[in-house]
Design a protein around this motif. Structure first.
Motif, PDB file in Angstrom:
ATOM      1  N   LYS A   1       0.825  -1.207   0.000  1.00 59.80           N
ATOM      2  CA  LYS A   1       0.000   0.000   0.000  1.00 59.80           C
ATOM      3  C   LYS A   1       0.858   1.257   0.000  1.00 59.80           C
ATOM      4  O   LYS A   1       0.557   2.240  -0.690  1.00 59.80           O
ATOM      5  CB  LYS A   1      -0.913   0.011   1.234  1.00 59.80           C
TER       6      LYS A   1
ATOM      7  N   SER B   1       2.389   1.883  -3.394  1.00 57.09           N
ATOM      8  CA  SER B   1       1.388   2.161  -4.427  1.00 57.09           C
ATOM      9  C   SER B   1       0.641   3.466  -4.156  1.00 57.09           C
ATOM     10  O   SER B   1      -0.291   3.814  -4.884  1.00 57.09           O
ATOM     11  CB  SER B   1       0.391   1.009  -4.535  1.00 57.09           C
TER      12      SER B   1
ATOM     13  N   GLY C   1      -1.226   4.220  -1.530  1.00 57.81           N
ATOM     14  CA  GLY C   1      -2.571   3.962  -1.031  1.00 57.81           C
ATOM     15  C   GLY C   1      -2.800   4.221   0.435  1.00 57.81           C
ATOM     16  O   GLY C   1      -3.840   3.827   0.984  1.00 57.81           O
TER      17      GLY C   1
ATOM     18  N   ASN D   1      -3.657   6.492   3.704  1.00 60.74           N
ATOM     19  CA  ASN D   1      -4.302   7.732   4.120  1.00 60.74           C
ATOM     20  C   ASN D   1      -4.597   7.664   5.621  1.00 60.74           C
ATOM     21  O   ASN D   1      -4.289   6.660   6.282  1.00 60.74           O
ATOM     22  CB  ASN D   1      -5.599   7.981   3.321  1.00 60.74           C
TER      23      ASN D   1
END
Length: 589
Positions: free
Chosen positions: A94, A97, A99, A101
């Motif tokens: 993650k 990439s 991704g 948050n």
């Protein structure tokens, strides 16, 4: 003997801490119950129990370094050093990439750090009443202040400015709403704490000393040197950001003198005269990480519990399945990239891109006559690795025609590229792994002297340019690695380098020498080169075996990584922002 624990009821909601425990080393502690004020007094009126509190503070020392921190992967699998298995749910996948948050951010580090800070503060509040000599009390205090600073620095490198609470211990009913301090304030506070800890810690321990696994003066000064190197780097030292008016992520103004401060701090560690590069083996970069006693290169080491589950800890997530399976593990979870492999020079010290290096190009001989650190860091097709009852056997990472035979011959069927269990990149990690195949207790080497030499080289070059000291530090490392000295005894380094050329040489040396030691992830960020290194494809080596036993070779793309400006720092988990509204989210999230 039944082992008892004390449980600190950490009502520290605003900073995300939950219940944590401290365990005495080899003594019964207290019955399991919430620690009351009376119990707290009892703990610190007993020297053994007080020491147990300190020992527990060491228990998370390697939390960031942990090679299996996220789904059996470490931060090397979140940058261009290695590639995790193709599972989008893995946290390192993650990260790389783009991704992550605030809502899916991992909060384990944030919670653990403030658990350790609270436990440290409780100790410091009660230290006066501990029935030991003043000298012992000072020594114990030095350890606690160091460990508290270590945990806070770990948080700082992830998030930038963090809440500084000093010695404060929040009561159970007290509302906690603490804002983040500026990056500058954090550096000043931690520098002061590390200096204070160094003053109370011994220079070294005698062999066999019961405390020889504990931190020293050099440990505190080395961590300060690393922290000041980070602080001097472009990410933090290039002036203010428009989206960060409170200077949580940078200093208010750039200052080249920070490089001198970092240089002086690293030289102070060198000048202690207590550390040296490990040379007690014909293969030092392999055997260094397998030692279960303190070594001359060790500066900060996490001596993980001496249990079977930890004896094969790294191998459990990095061994080829043909090797891992024999120890009950499922096989590798991450794989070195072609980008990393290509960084390793020829044994002459010349880059493989240098026409004078003698590099033969992609083919049967491409791994021959390379920097010896390549074989001790990465295993490629044909590299020799123990295979249990079969003894030393080649690692087979190829695809194509697999010949019949025993498991050693047919291992490409489980290790090879494109198999369901094999490598994604054509490579397996070998650094820190026990090549003997059996279980072996050894610690995690979190900081070592080679890093200090590289830290000193980088900071000194940035301030003074490529001095003879800078050359000598690099030559020491390359000589120990097995690079050939050459006629000019420069170990492949170019004579008369400019500052920019030396900068690239140092960055290259860090990538090779410190691979898989939790440096690359942070280095590309502090140097502000992540948009180039992380916003790119990773690659591997496809090797295909024909029926006649010959091989063909092709570099292949593995996965494209994503990097945005926000990703220089981590988002604070939304759960922490909810608990403590004064916290400000990291810009970009």
């Amino acid at each position: 003997m039944k082992r008892h624990k004390i449980y600190w009821n950490l009502l520290f909601a605003g900073l995300g801490a939950v219940i944590c425990s401290t365990t005495a080393c080899k003594k019964d502690f207290l019955d399991q119950k919430t620690l009351s004020a009376i119990d707290e007094a009892a703990v610190f009126q007993d020297s053994t129990r007080s020491l147990g509190v300190i020992n527990n503070l060491y228990s998370n020392l390697g939390i960031s370094f942990n090679p299996r921190r996220f789904n059996n992967t470490g931060l090397d699998a979140a940058c261009d050093e290695s590639e995790p298995i193709g599972d989008p749910t893995i946290y390192t996948y993650k990260i790389s990439s783009g991704g992550i948050n605030a809502n899916n951010a991992d909060g384990g580090l944030w919670r653990t750090v403030f658990q350790m800070v609270r436990a440290s503060n409780i100790f410091l509040k009660n230290k006066a009443g501990i029935p030991v000599s003043d000298a012992t009390k000072d020594y114990w205090t030095g350890q606690v202040r160091f460990l508290r600073a270590w945990y806070l620095f770990t948080l700082l490198k992830h998030y930038g400015g963090i809440p500084l609470i000093g010695d404060k211990i929040f009561d159970g009913n007290e509302k906690i709403d603490v804002a983040r301090s500026s990056y500058d304030a954090c550096i000043k506070y931690l520098t002061s704490e590390l200096d204070a800890a160094a003053a109370d810690l011994p220079l070294s321990y005698r062999p066999g000393d019961v405390n020889q696994l504990k931190v020293t003066k050099g440990t505190a000064l080395a961590v300060k040197a690393r922290m000041l190197l980070y602080a001097a780097s472009p990410l933090f030292n290039s002036g203010p950001r428009a989206d960060d008016p409170e200077h949580l992520l940078t200093f208010p103004a750039a200052d080249p003198e920070r490089w001198k401060q970092a240089s002086d701090a690293a030289k102070a560690v060198i000048n202690l005269g207590v550390y040296s590069l490990y040379t007690s083996s014909a293969t030092p970069l392999y055997t260094l990480f397998l030692q279960n006693t303190p070594q001359e290169e060790h500066i900060l080491v996490y001596w993980q519990p001496w249990t079977t589950s930890n004896n094969f800890y790294i191998e459990a997530s990095s061994n080829p399945p043909s090797r891992g399976g024999m120890n009950g593990w499922a096989g590798s979870r991450y794989f070195p990239t072609q980008e990393l492999v290509d960084e390793f020079d020829m044994v002459t010290g010349l880059r493989i891109t240098d026409p004078a290096s003698g590099y033969p190009g992609i083919g049967n001989d491409m791994y021959k006559n390379r920097d010896p650190r390549l074989t001790y860091t990465v295993h490629y097709n044909g590299a020799i690795r123990s295979m249990g009852s079969f003894g030393d056997q080649p690692v087979n990472t190829y695809t194509g025609i697999i010949p019949p035979g025993n498991a050693a011959v047919t291992s490409a069927s489980v290790d090879g590229i494109y198999t369901s269990t094999g490598t994604l990149t054509g490579y397996f990690r070998y650094k820190m792994c026990n090549g003997g195949g059996g279980e072996l207790y050894r610690p995690w080497v979190v900081m070592r002297y080679a890093e200090i030499l590289l830290n000193a080289a980088e900071a000194t070059n940035e301030y003074f340019g490529p001095t003879s000291e800078v050359y000598n530090w690099l030559k020491m490392i390359r000589s120990r690695a097995g690079i050939i000295a050459g006629e000019n005894s420069l170990y492949g380094l170019k004579a008369g380098m400019t500052k920019a050329e030396m900068r690239e040489a140092i960055r290259h040396e860090r990538r090779v020498e410190l691979a898989f030691e939790e440096h690359r992830f942070w280095d590309v960020r502090r140097w502000k080169i992540a948009p180039q290194t992380e916003n790119a494809e990773t690659h591997g080596m496809e090797i295909t075996r024909a029926a006649n036993g010959s091989f063909s070779y092709r570099i292949i793309p593995v996965r494209r990584h994503v990097f945005t400006e926000a990703m220089y720092f981590w988002p604070i988990p939304q759960s922490e922002l909810t608990k403590s509204p004064a916290l400000k989210q990291t810009p970009g999230y």
